[in-house]
Design a protein around this motif. Structure first.
Motif, PDB file in Angstrom:
ATOM      1  N   ALA A 154      21.994  24.148 -30.936  1.00 12.69           N
ATOM      2  CA  ALA A 154      22.206  23.471 -32.208  1.00 12.69           C
ATOM      3  C   ALA A 154      20.905  23.225 -32.945  1.00 12.69           C
ATOM      4  N   LEU A 155      19.775  23.393 -32.264  1.00 10.73           N
ATOM      5  CA  LEU A 155      18.490  23.174 -32.909  1.00 10.73           C
ATOM      6  C   LEU A 155      17.886  24.494 -33.355  1.00 10.73           C
ATOM      7  N   PRO A 156      17.249  24.510 -34.526  1.00  8.04           N
ATOM      8  CA  PRO A 156      16.571  25.741 -34.943  1.00  8.04           C
ATOM      9  C   PRO A 156      15.418  26.061 -34.014  1.00  8.04           C
ATOM     10  N   ASP A 157      15.045  27.365 -33.981  1.00  9.08           N
ATOM     11  CA  ASP A 157      13.960  27.789 -33.096  1.00  9.08           C
ATOM     12  C   ASP A 157      12.659  27.074 -33.429  1.00  9.08           C
ATOM     13  N   ASP A 158      12.407  26.820 -34.735  1.00  6.63           N
ATOM     14  CA  ASP A 158      11.166  26.162 -35.115  1.00  6.63           C
ATOM     15  C   ASP A 158      11.053  24.777 -34.491  1.00  6.63           C
ATOM     16  N   ALA A 159      12.205  24.075 -34.417  1.00 10.15           N
ATOM     17  CA  ALA A 159      12.182  22.730 -33.843  1.00 10.15           C
ATOM     18  C   ALA A 159      11.910  22.771 -32.362  1.00 10.15           C
ATOM     19  N   ARG A 160      12.261  23.860 -31.714  1.00  8.49           N
ATOM     20  CA  ARG A 160      12.088  23.924 -30.266  1.00  8.49           C
ATOM     21  C   ARG A 160      10.687  24.357 -29.877  1.00  8.49           C
ATOM     22  N   THR A 161       9.954  24.971 -30.795  1.00 12.36           N
ATOM     23  CA  THR A 161       8.626  25.465 -30.446  1.00 12.36           C
ATOM     24  C   THR A 161       7.505  24.653 -31.064  1.00 12.36           C
ATOM     25  N   ALA A 162       7.801  23.851 -32.123  1.00 16.90           N
ATOM     26  CA  ALA A 162       6.744  23.117 -32.822  1.00 16.90           C
ATOM     27  C   ALA A 162       6.347  21.874 -32.051  1.00 16.90           C
ATOM     28  N   LEU A 163       5.035  21.680 -31.904  1.00 20.28           N
ATOM     29  CA  LEU A 163       4.522  20.457 -31.302  1.00 20.28           C
ATOM     30  C   LEU A 163       4.555  19.329 -32.326  1.00 20.28           C
ATOM     31  N   PRO A 164       4.393  18.067 -31.889  1.00 28.43           N
ATOM     32  CA  PRO A 164       4.389  16.957 -32.847  1.00 28.43           C
ATOM     33  C   PRO A 164       3.357  17.172 -33.949  1.00 28.43           C
ATOM     34  N   THR A 165       3.737  16.775 -35.160  1.00 28.13           N
ATOM     35  CA  THR A 165       2.836  16.876 -36.302  1.00 28.13           C
ATOM     36  C   THR A 165       2.064  15.566 -36.453  1.00 28.13           C
ATOM     37  N   VAL A 166       0.745  15.676 -36.600  1.00 28.20           N
ATOM     38  CA  VAL A 166      -0.102  14.511 -36.840  1.00 28.20           C
ATOM     39  C   VAL A 166      -0.827  14.757 -38.155  1.00 28.20           C
ATOM     40  N   ARG A 167      -0.534  13.933 -39.161  1.00 23.45           N
ATOM     41  CA  ARG A 167      -1.075  14.190 -40.493  1.00 23.45           C
ATOM     42  C   ARG A 167      -2.479  13.626 -40.681  1.00 23.45           C
ATOM     43  N   ASP A 168      -2.830  12.622 -39.942  1.00 19.15           N
ATOM     44  CA  ASP A 168      -4.183  12.049 -40.018  1.00 19.15           C
ATOM     45  C   ASP A 168      -4.601  11.715 -38.592  1.00 19.15           C
ATOM     46  N   LEU A 169      -5.500  12.495 -38.044  1.00 18.25           N
ATOM     47  CA  LEU A 169      -5.865  12.360 -36.633  1.00 18.25           C
ATOM     48  C   LEU A 169      -7.359  12.112 -36.516  1.00 18.25           C
ATOM     49  N   ARG A 170      -7.691  11.082 -35.770  1.00 18.85           N
ATOM     50  CA  ARG A 170      -9.092  10.806 -35.460  1.00 18.85           C
ATOM     51  C   ARG A 170      -9.182  10.398 -34.003  1.00 18.85           C
ATOM     52  N   VAL A 171      -9.944  11.151 -33.242  1.00 20.84           N
ATOM     53  CA  VAL A 171     -10.065  10.907 -31.804  1.00 20.84           C
ATOM     54  C   VAL A 171     -11.525  11.068 -31.421  1.00 20.84           C
ATOM     55  N   LEU A 172     -12.094  10.021 -30.816  1.00 22.05           N
ATOM     56  CA  LEU A 172     -13.468  10.136 -30.346  1.00 22.05           C
ATOM     57  C   LEU A 172     -13.563  11.072 -29.152  1.00 22.05           C
ATOM     58  N   GLN A 173     -12.585  10.996 -28.284  1.00 28.16           N
ATOM     59  CA  GLN A 173     -12.560  11.872 -27.118  1.00 28.16           C
ATOM     60  C   GLN A 173     -11.113  12.133 -26.753  1.00 28.16           C
ATOM     61  N   GLY A 174     -10.765  13.386 -26.529  1.00 25.64           N
ATOM     62  CA  GLY A 174      -9.379  13.709 -26.230  1.00 25.64           C
ATOM     63  C   GLY A 174      -9.250  14.816 -25.202  1.00 25.64           C
ATOM     64  N   GLN A 175      -8.069  14.881 -24.626  1.00 21.48           N
ATOM     65  CA  GLN A 175      -7.758  15.941 -23.667  1.00 21.48           C
ATOM     66  C   GLN A 175      -6.304  16.357 -23.875  1.00 21.48           C
ATOM     67  N   LEU A 176      -6.088  17.670 -23.905  1.00 18.98           N
ATOM     68  CA  LEU A 176      -4.752  18.231 -24.094  1.00 18.98           C
ATOM     69  C   LEU A 176      -4.481  19.221 -22.976  1.00 18.98           C
ATOM     70  N   THR A 177      -3.354  19.044 -22.299  1.00 21.17           N
ATOM     71  CA  THR A 177      -2.925  20.029 -21.313  1.00 21.17           C
ATOM     72  C   THR A 177      -1.639  20.667 -21.814  1.00 21.17           C
ATOM     73  N   VAL A 178      -1.561  21.987 -21.693  1.00 21.88           N
ATOM     74  CA  VAL A 178      -0.392  22.752 -22.129  1.00 21.88           C
ATOM     75  C   VAL A 178       0.093  23.582 -20.955  1.00 21.88           C
ATOM     76  N   VAL A 179       1.326  23.332 -20.530  1.00 18.82           N
ATOM     77  CA  VAL A 179       1.967  24.134 -19.493  1.00 18.82           C
ATOM     78  C   VAL A 179       3.228  24.717 -20.126  1.00 18.82           C
ATOM     79  N   ASP A 180       3.183  26.011 -20.451  1.00 12.35           N
ATOM     80  CA  ASP A 180       4.252  26.654 -21.216  1.00 12.35           C
ATOM     81  C   ASP A 180       4.815  27.815 -20.406  1.00 12.35           C
ATOM     82  N   ALA A 181       6.051  27.646 -19.908  1.00 14.70           N
ATOM     83  CA  ALA A 181       6.658  28.678 -19.073  1.00 14.70           C
ATOM     84  C   ALA A 181       6.933  29.971 -19.839  1.00 14.70           C
ATOM     85  N   PRO A 182       7.510  29.926 -21.074  1.00 13.02           N
ATOM     86  CA  PRO A 182       7.750  31.187 -21.792  1.00 13.02           C
ATOM     87  C   PRO A 182       6.477  31.985 -22.040  1.00 13.02           C
ATOM     88  N   LEU A 183       5.383  31.307 -22.332  1.00 21.05           N
ATOM     89  CA  LEU A 183       4.114  31.990 -22.562  1.00 21.05           C
ATOM     90  C   LEU A 183       3.304  32.182 -21.286  1.00 21.05           C
TER      91      LEU A 183
END
Length: 697
Positions: A154-183
């Protein structure tokens, strides 16, 4: 009446006062941040997102950031020492998002859409430290999708693949982990974000080199993508547009350095939507041990080649990629390309053209399972013919043929065939198509040595075993110009003339060697206006006297009145139905077999003289053994009879010893006799095929 009116006025005054107090209370609480509502808001967010949300207010004492505050006007604004959003129930991660000294703003509409399963749209997110664990399973479930109670269809493909949108982001220090089975990706990134930082380019309003404008994001990543190790460095001028799924978002300048396995990529340009690359434009340079090493991570079927370096321009609009390479080096080949890769169809389509001033066939050797520039070396200690294989035996990657369709026009000014050939194919043109696992080279046309080559080749990879078919024709190819025929002292070529012929062959297998080892079909070729080395003919017939005479006066070229090779292929074994070379001096016959399956030769050559010779050891010659090390020998019985007779006669009279070595010659010659010679050769081949095992034809 006056009393009644006074009561009304008093009621209005009391009501207005109460309302004023309420407004003042709301304003005061809004200014104070509704500290007593932090816990209820935490529970409300947890219910809305259907994911546990925690405001860790105790962290404020440790960080000095104070207690959590919540504001509701214009949307939901939360400031708190620590924010944590739980991971979904199927995840083993401790949380999805954690931010310290954080501020987050969300609209109520965004919260409602997130509850319906769409990606979360965050208006503002500021934090001293931010950690995000992004996961996606093979069935499409993703940790960035919240409150999804509907079927995934029932969800469009774009909704299933898009990560959260952040319109104004400020981070002094950050870490992102991505574990993606299809890719098949498992990546960890360290980043620093200073959104909105000024740059020389921004201040002057003019276009400056990208390296002076990068103050927005600095990130580095490492992990795995598919089977390969990945490392990356990324620098951008802005961040917010990169995290937006809006196709009309601002394009952001970026510099990217990426290594996946042994392939390396450098990109300098602009990008919109870092995760989907909705719009992308810039220059690139990519290198690696094989084009297939680049295609595999991208899901693009590219040929196996030697080492390469490609440089050019790349753009992406929506789901369509466009690549133009003006400078491409594959091994020693120089190429150019203009290609479009469209991922919108059910099976992605690659189309365009590949051209170039120079292509070396050896650089494409890995495409058919060989080694670039050389044959594969046998294993250490290998001594048997089976171990010392010549034909490429590496299995094809047939599933990759079904992963993409292709429609590419190919044209090369010069195609180098290898060290055996003096002249290249110049030019070569063909139309490559790949449709549902069926690869075709249609309308293949080439010229070389004043001659032509044309035909069609196909490889059907729809099954577990590839089906190969070729129909090739050639005419007017001058052997003296096409083949390298070096001779001591710069003598004339061993053979001259124009080749005319055709090959119609079929085979099947999982490798080039298996296909050749199963060939069925016919190969016929003839030599027109031919001439052949007189010395070579006499040497083949072991005519000592005539060979000495040719050596003394110098080699000359004998006109060839008839030369034809008619080969029948069956289960990878080629047998001559007719293999005849007729000159005014002798007629050469050959029979036997060439096994592409076992990579062995078993040929017998007989030379029939047409003139008298006083001294000859004429006897059939054998060419036997593996392709890698064939051996030439003579048939011993006729030779032993001649030499034995000569020895016995020498006991009577030394001059009588020459009698067995005399050859009176005989036989007809000329083009009129060619048909009879071919009939004799074909009849001999039929008789031999019908003879009982171990019998004589």
């Amino acid at each position: 009446m006056k009393l009644h009116t006074g009561r009304i006025r008093t009621g209005w005054a009391v009501g207005a006062g109460v309302l004023a107090l309420l407004v003042m209370g709301v304003v005061a609480c809004e200014v104070a941040g509704w500290p007593f509502l932090a816990a209820p808001v935490q529970r409300a967010l947890s219910k809305t997102l259907q994911r546990e949300v925690q405001f860790n207010q105790d962290a404020g004492a440790e960080t000095g950031s104070g207690a959590a505050t919540v504001r509701f006007l214009g949307g939901l604004t939360v400031k708190l020492p620590q924010l944590q959003i739980a991971a979904p129930g199927w995840s083993e991660r401790p949380y999805f998002l954690r931010a310290t000294n954080a501020e987050m703003q969300l609209s109520y509409g965004s919260l409602w859409r997130a509850r319906q399963g769409e990606p979360l749209d965050i208006h503002l997110l500021h934090a001293d430290h931010l950690m995000v664990h992004a996961e996606r399973l093979a069935d499409g479930r993703a940790s960035w999708l919240f409150g999804d109670t509907r079927p995934k269809d029932a969800l469009p493909d774009d909704a299933r693949t898009a990560l959260p949108t952040v319109r104004d982001l400020r981070v002094l220090q950050g870490q992102l982990t991505v574990v993606d089975a299809p890719l098949k990706a498992n990546i960890t990134a360290e980043l620093q974000v200073a959104e909105g930082a000024s740059s020389p380019a921004a201040q002057t309003g003019t276009s400056q080199p990208l390296r002076v404008a990068l103050q927005g994001l600095v990130a580095s990543a490492q992990g795995t993508y598919g089977p390969a190790q990945l490392t990356a460095k990324l620098r951008t001028a802005r961040v917010t547009p990169l995290l937006s799924s809006d196709a009309n978002a601002e394009a952001v300048p970026i510099v990217l350095e990426l290594k996946v396995g042994k392939a390396a990529l450098a990109f300098n340009g602009t990008v919109t939507d870092l995760f989907k690359l909705s719009r992308m434009s810039g220059v690139f340079r990519v290198s690696g041990p094989s084009l297939a090493a680049v295609g595999d991570p991208l899901g693009v079927t590219l040929p196996s080649t030697g080492a390469f370096v490609l440089a050019g321009r790349i753009t992406k609009a929506g789901e369509v990629w466009n690549v133009v390479t003006d400078d491409a080096t594959v091994g020693s080949s120089k190429l150019r390309g203009a290609l479009t890769y469209d991922t919108r169809p059910r099976v992605p389509l690659l189309s365009g053209s590949v051209t170039g001033p120079r292509l070396l066939l050896a650089d494409l050797a890995p495409t058919i399972g060989g080694e670039p520039g050389a044959a594969a070396a046998p294993p250490a200690g290998a001594s048997s013919p089976v171990a010392a294989r010549v034909l490429p035996d590496k299995e094809f990657d047939l599933p990759s043929l079904r992963a993409m369709n292709a429609n590419v026009l190919m044209s090369f000014d010069r195609v180098e065939l290898g060290s055996l050939f003096a002249l290249p194919l110049q030019p070569l043109k063909t139309h490559l198509t790949l449709q549902d696992g069926k690869l075709r080279l249609d309308k293949l046309v080439a010229r070389t040595a004043d001659g032509n080559l044309a035909g069609d080749v196909s490889l059907d990879g729809t099954g577990k075993i590839a089906l190969w078919e070729a129909d090739l024709r050639w005419s007017g190819v001058k052997l003296e110009e096409w083949l390298k025929q070096p001779r001591p002292g710069g003598g004339p070529p061993y053979v001259l003339g124009s080749l005319v012929g055709r090959a119609s062959l079929k085979g099947q297998g999982r490798s080039t060697a298996q296909i050749l080892g199963s060939l069925d079909g016919v190969v016929t070729t003839s030599l027109r206006n031919g001439r052949v080395s007189h010395l070579a003919v006499e040497a083949a017939g072991l005519d000592i006297a005539e060979a000495l005479g040719v050596l003394l006066k110098g080699d000359d070229l004998l006109p060839v009145s008839c030369a034809l090779a008619d080969m029948q292929a069956k289960q990878g074994v080629l047998r001559p139905r007719a293999l005849v070379v007729d000159t005014g001096d002798s007629t050469l016959w050959a029979d036997g077999s060439v096994s592409l399956k076992d990579e062995t030769l078993d040929l017998r050559v007989v030379v029939t003289p047409k003139d008298f010779s006083p001294l000859t050891l004429r006897t059939p010659l054998f060419v036997k053994g593996p392709f890698k090390d064939p051996r030439v020998s003579v048939e011993k019985a006729p030779l032993a009879r001649k030499l034995g007779s000569a020895v016995l006669l020498a006991l009577i009279n030394p001059l009588a010893a020459l009698v067995p070595l005399l050859d009176r010659g005989g036989g007809e010659t000329g083009a009129d006799n060619c048909a009879q010679l071919l009939d004799r050769a074909r009849q001999a081949a039929r008789d031999k095929a019908q003879a009982p095992p171990g019998g004589k034809p």
